[in-house]
Each structure stands twice: as C-alpha cells, then as structure tokens.
Design an enzyme around this catalytic site. Structure first.
Site, PDB file in Angstrom:
ATOM      1  N   ARG A  46       0.850  -1.201   0.000  1.00 56.52           N
ATOM      2  CA  ARG A  46       0.000   0.000   0.000  1.00 56.52           C
ATOM      3  C   ARG A  46       0.887   1.253   0.000  1.00 56.52           C
ATOM      4  O   ARG A  46       0.620   2.224  -0.697  1.00 56.52           O
ATOM      5  CB  ARG A  46      -0.937   0.003   1.222  1.00 56.52           C
ATOM      6  CG  ARG A  46      -2.011  -1.085   1.165  1.00 56.52           C
ATOM      7  CD  ARG A  46      -3.087  -0.869   2.225  1.00 56.52           C
ATOM      8  NE  ARG A  46      -2.577  -0.961   3.581  1.00 56.52           N
ATOM      9  CZ  ARG A  46      -2.460  -2.096   4.288  1.00 56.52           C
ATOM     10  NH1 ARG A  46      -2.823  -3.244   3.747  1.00 56.52           N
ATOM     11  NH2 ARG A  46      -1.989  -2.090   5.526  1.00 56.52           N
ATOM     12  N   LYS A 136     -12.331  14.691   4.704  1.00 58.77           N
ATOM     13  CA  LYS A 136     -13.429  14.096   3.935  1.00 58.77           C
ATOM     14  C   LYS A 136     -14.218  13.113   4.781  1.00 58.77           C
ATOM     15  O   LYS A 136     -13.638  12.388   5.612  1.00 58.77           O
ATOM     16  CB  LYS A 136     -12.884  13.377   2.701  1.00 58.77           C
ATOM     17  CG  LYS A 136     -13.953  13.064   1.681  1.00 58.77           C
ATOM     18  CD  LYS A 136     -13.639  11.840   0.852  1.00 58.77           C
ATOM     19  CE  LYS A 136     -14.045  10.578   1.591  1.00 58.77           C
ATOM     20  NZ  LYS A 136     -13.944   9.362   0.764  1.00 58.77           N
ATOM     21  N   LYS A 219     -18.983  16.773  -2.426  1.00 61.98           N
ATOM     22  CA  LYS A 219     -18.524  15.653  -3.269  1.00 61.98           C
ATOM     23  C   LYS A 219     -19.709  14.718  -3.502  1.00 61.98           C
ATOM     24  O   LYS A 219     -19.907  13.740  -2.764  1.00 61.98           O
ATOM     25  CB  LYS A 219     -17.364  14.923  -2.593  1.00 61.98           C
ATOM     26  CG  LYS A 219     -16.866  13.705  -3.363  1.00 61.98           C
ATOM     27  CD  LYS A 219     -15.533  13.190  -2.842  1.00 61.98           C
ATOM     28  CE  LYS A 219     -15.174  11.877  -3.510  1.00 61.98           C
ATOM     29  NZ  LYS A 219     -13.806  11.441  -3.275  1.00 61.98           N
TER      30      LYS A 219
HETATM   31  C1  5MM Z   1     -17.138   6.839  -3.256  1.00 64.10           C
HETATM   32  O1  5MM Z   1     -15.836   6.675  -2.827  1.00 64.10           O
HETATM   33  C2  5MM Z   1     -14.980   7.804  -2.899  1.00 64.10           C
HETATM   34  C3  5MM Z   1     -14.696   8.192  -4.325  1.00 64.10           C
HETATM   35  O2  5MM Z   1     -14.136   7.066  -4.967  1.00 64.10           O
HETATM   36  P1  5MM Z   1     -14.664   6.626  -6.412  1.00 64.10           P
HETATM   37  O3  5MM Z   1     -14.305   7.769  -7.329  1.00 64.10           O
HETATM   38  O4  5MM Z   1     -13.892   5.368  -6.693  1.00 64.10           O
HETATM   39  O5  5MM Z   1     -16.136   6.411  -6.289  1.00 64.10           O
HETATM   40  C4  5MM Z   1     -13.674   7.458  -2.195  1.00 64.10           C
HETATM   41  O6  5MM Z   1     -12.993   8.632  -1.816  1.00 64.10           O
HETATM   42  C5  5MM Z   1     -13.922   6.565  -1.024  1.00 64.10           C
HETATM   43  O7  5MM Z   1     -14.531   7.296  -0.018  1.00 64.10           O
HETATM   44  C6  5MM Z   1     -12.593   5.987  -0.598  1.00 64.10           C
HETATM   45  O8  5MM Z   1     -12.117   5.171  -1.625  1.00 64.10           O
HETATM   46  C7  5MM Z   1     -12.669   5.246   0.712  1.00 64.10           C
HETATM   47  O9  5MM Z   1     -13.511   4.153   0.621  1.00 64.10           O
HETATM   48  P2  5MM Z   1     -13.561   3.072   1.825  1.00 64.10           P
HETATM   49  O10 5MM Z   1     -14.652   2.151   1.401  1.00 64.10           O
HETATM   50  O11 5MM Z   1     -12.238   2.420   1.845  1.00 64.10           O
HETATM   51  O12 5MM Z   1     -13.847   3.833   3.077  1.00 64.10           O
END
Ligand code: 5MM
Length: 347
Positions: A46, A136, A219
């Site tokens: 990661r 966020k 967002k």
């Molecule tokens: C909706 O998820 C957010 C935007 O990602 P996409 O453009 O792929 O839809 C993204 O910032 C999301 O909040 C993060 O990937 C964190 O997700 P998890 O499920 O790990 O909390």
C-alpha cells in the site's frame, strides 16, 4: 474558525482547473482492489502504491489536493521524505478521510450510517498539526424497494453537518460526500428524486450547524440510472439531469463541487464531467470538477500490479487520467484524447 482562510483553502483546492485525487481507500478496500489484480495486500505494497501516486511527475498541474487515509498520512517515501512533505512541496494540498466507516443503521435493514464523530475534534487537531488542510467524510445511501428511508437520509445528513462544523472549527475545509449508490435497477429519475431529497437535507443540516458554505466542498454522485437498469442514458442526458439537480439544491456560495466516480469507467466519468461543463459553462456558480478514486487510479493500478519496473508507465497512465479530467473541467475532454495518449503510455 477563520472564514477567510477556510474560503481561501477551498478555492486553492480547486483553482486553475484542477481537481482532487481521492486515494483514501481504507486498508480493507485497498487490499480488495489489490487482490483483484494479484497484488500482495500488505502495508508495504500500500505504501509503494501511494508513493507511486504522489510522486508522479507533473501531478500538481492537474491535482490541487490529495485525500489520504490515516495509514497513508503517516507514511514516507522510500528516500525518507514524509508523504505530507512530498505533497506540500509539490504544491498539492493534503486532505484526510476522517470517518470511521458506514455501520448498520439500527432498525433499518440494508441501510448504514457513517460513524466517527466521537473524538473527532482531537483527531482533526492532530491532522491539522501535521499539515492536513482539508478532510473528507462519506455517507452511503443505498437504492432499492423502500430505500432509502427518511431515517437513513436524516441520520447521515446530520452526521455530515456535525463533521463539517468540527472541521471548520479546526481550520480544515470539509469535503462533504453524500453518495447515492449506483447498485440496483433504479431509473435515472429515481436517482434524481433521491439525490434531490438527500441534497436538500444535507444543506438544511449544514445550515442548522452553522457551516460556512464558502469554506466547504461538496462531493456528490453524478445522477445515473442503476447499473442494472435496462435504460442507460446518453452522456448529455446524464449531464443535464445532474447539473439541473445541483443548480436547484446547492447554494451558489459553496466553493466547489467535486464528483466521486462511484464505479463508472474512467472514460465515461471524464466524458460526463466534460459535458456538464460544456453545456452549462456560463450558468455554473461553483467550480465543477472531480474527486475520483477508481476512475483516476484504476488504469495505473492495472499497469503497476506491484511491479517496481512498471512505476514510470503507471505514473504516465495516472497523469493521463488527471489531464483528461482537467480538460473535462473546462468542457474540453473528447474521447480522441484517449487515443492520443496510448503510444506514450505504451512505451
Ligand atoms: C465513493 O468513494 C470515494 C470516491 O471514490 P470513487 O471515485 O472510486 O467512487 C472514495 O474517496 C472513497 O470514499 C474511498 O475510496 C474510501 O472508501 P472506503 O470504502 O475504503 O472507506
């Protein structure tokens, strides 16, 4: 709270036609994406992936801010430079995901409320002290028969507003992310109805909590039919439905709107964002840009697959998507940009 500083940070995050790079996947989500491509899921992999992202040469031309995860914000590049310093030196503002995930909503099967308010004031102070300038929090709204319930919409909107107020108290710009999921067979109109209801509730709660609109970024999801809906709409229809709903629900004082991609393909996400900016250019009171994770990272991840020899090629793929989305922010993206890029990416 210093309103002028908050508004200035929010403006800088999205200035000069830039957008946000969402790289805040929690470790389980990151591991899931790695596993799908045969990449070893570990702290080391990661870290290596996130270093590849933030050190991509020229990234700051199109990216104004990067959203990190708690593990990531404490990591360093292989040469010892903290990630926060590498980003800040490049001119990219540091953001941090501060919710602790969506948990089952009591009494409402299939629905979730995002948690993380306990101890948030102290955590925000800690992140601000190490260089974060924005945060966020994501609320997840499912679609289905009888879903979402009013309880789910109100509980999530309330939590988003309390998070946003705490961020501004700590001097961080809140990115407020209410996401209506694409999963399901619902129509575009149903997504529009639910998104409108959700956005009205979110801005009502933000108002109740006294959140400074000039010092926040929204967002949201684009308005889309469910993935299993038999009628999929054109790029222009999606653009018109999305911007019409946002113009009706989002106050003009909000600094900017930066879409999540939600599982769309990288190309479609760029095309839809571009159509919105092209068709509504003179009528938009806010910056309309991107805060994609999958739609900006995925092509690069598919090249990298954990191979140190593929770092430069993967970084070029990342930059290509960032450049396409920067063009989309001006309404200037065209699918032809994809062909122009392939010889470079392939080298
Ligand atoms: C909706 O998820 C957010 C935007 O990602 P996409 O453009 O792929 O839809 C993204 O910032 C999301 O909040 C993060 O990937 C964190 O997700 P998890 O499920 O790990 O909390």
């Amino acid at each position: 709270m210093n309103p002028l500083e908050l508004a200035d940070t929010a403006r800088r995050m999205l200035a000069n036609g830039k957008g946000l790079l969402a790289m805040d996947e929690s470790s389980p989500t990151c591991n899931e994406r790695f596993a799908a491509l045969g990449i070893t899921p570990s702290e080391a992999s990661r870290r290596a992936w996130r270093e590849l992202l933030i050190t991509a040469p020229g990234l700051a031309e199109s990216i104004g801010g990067a959203i990190l995860y708690d593990e990531t914000i404490h990591q360093r590049c292989a040469d010892g430079t903290p990630f926060v310093k590498a980003l800040t030196n490049a001119g990219i503002l540091v953001g941090i995901k501060v919710d602790t995930g969506a948990k089952a909503l009591a009494g409402h099967a299939g629905e979730k409320v995002t948690e993380g308010l306990d101890g948030l004031r102290e955590r925000l102070q800690g992140y601000a002290a190490i260089g974060a300038r924005f945060a966020k929090w994501r609320a997840v709204i499912p679609m289905g028969a009888g879903l979402p319930s009013a309880a789910c919409v109100v509980a999530n909107a309330h939590a988003l507003a309390r998070y946003a107020a705490l961020c501004q108290e700590a001097g961080l710009v809140p990115v407020v992310e209410p996401e209506v999921l694409m999963t399901g067979d619902h129509s575009l109109q149903r997504c529009a109805d639910v998104s409108a209801q959700l956005l009205h509730e979110v801005f009502e709660q933000l108002h109740v909590q006294g959140v400074l609109l000039e010092g926040m970024v929204l967002k949201p999801n684009m308005l889309l039919p469910g993935l299993n809906c038999s009628h999929q709409h054109s790029v222009d229809e999606v653009a018109d439905a999305t911007v019409t709903a946002l113009l009706r629900a989002v106050p003009a004082a909000v600094a900017g709107i930066a879409f999540l991609s939600g599982g769309q393909s990288a190309e479609l996400a760029s095309a839809r964002l571009s159509a919105m900016n092209r068709r509504f250019k003179s009528r938009l009171p806010w910056a309309l840009t991107f805060s994609f994770a999958r739609a900006i990272q995925q092509p690069a991840l598919e090249i990298w697959r954990g191979d140190p020899g593929k770092v430069a090629q993967a970084q070029r793929a990342l930059l290509h998507r960032a450049t396409c989305n920067q063009a989309a922010r001006q309404g200037d993206y065209s699918p032809a940009m994809e062909n122009q890029a392939s010889p470079i990416i392939g080298t």
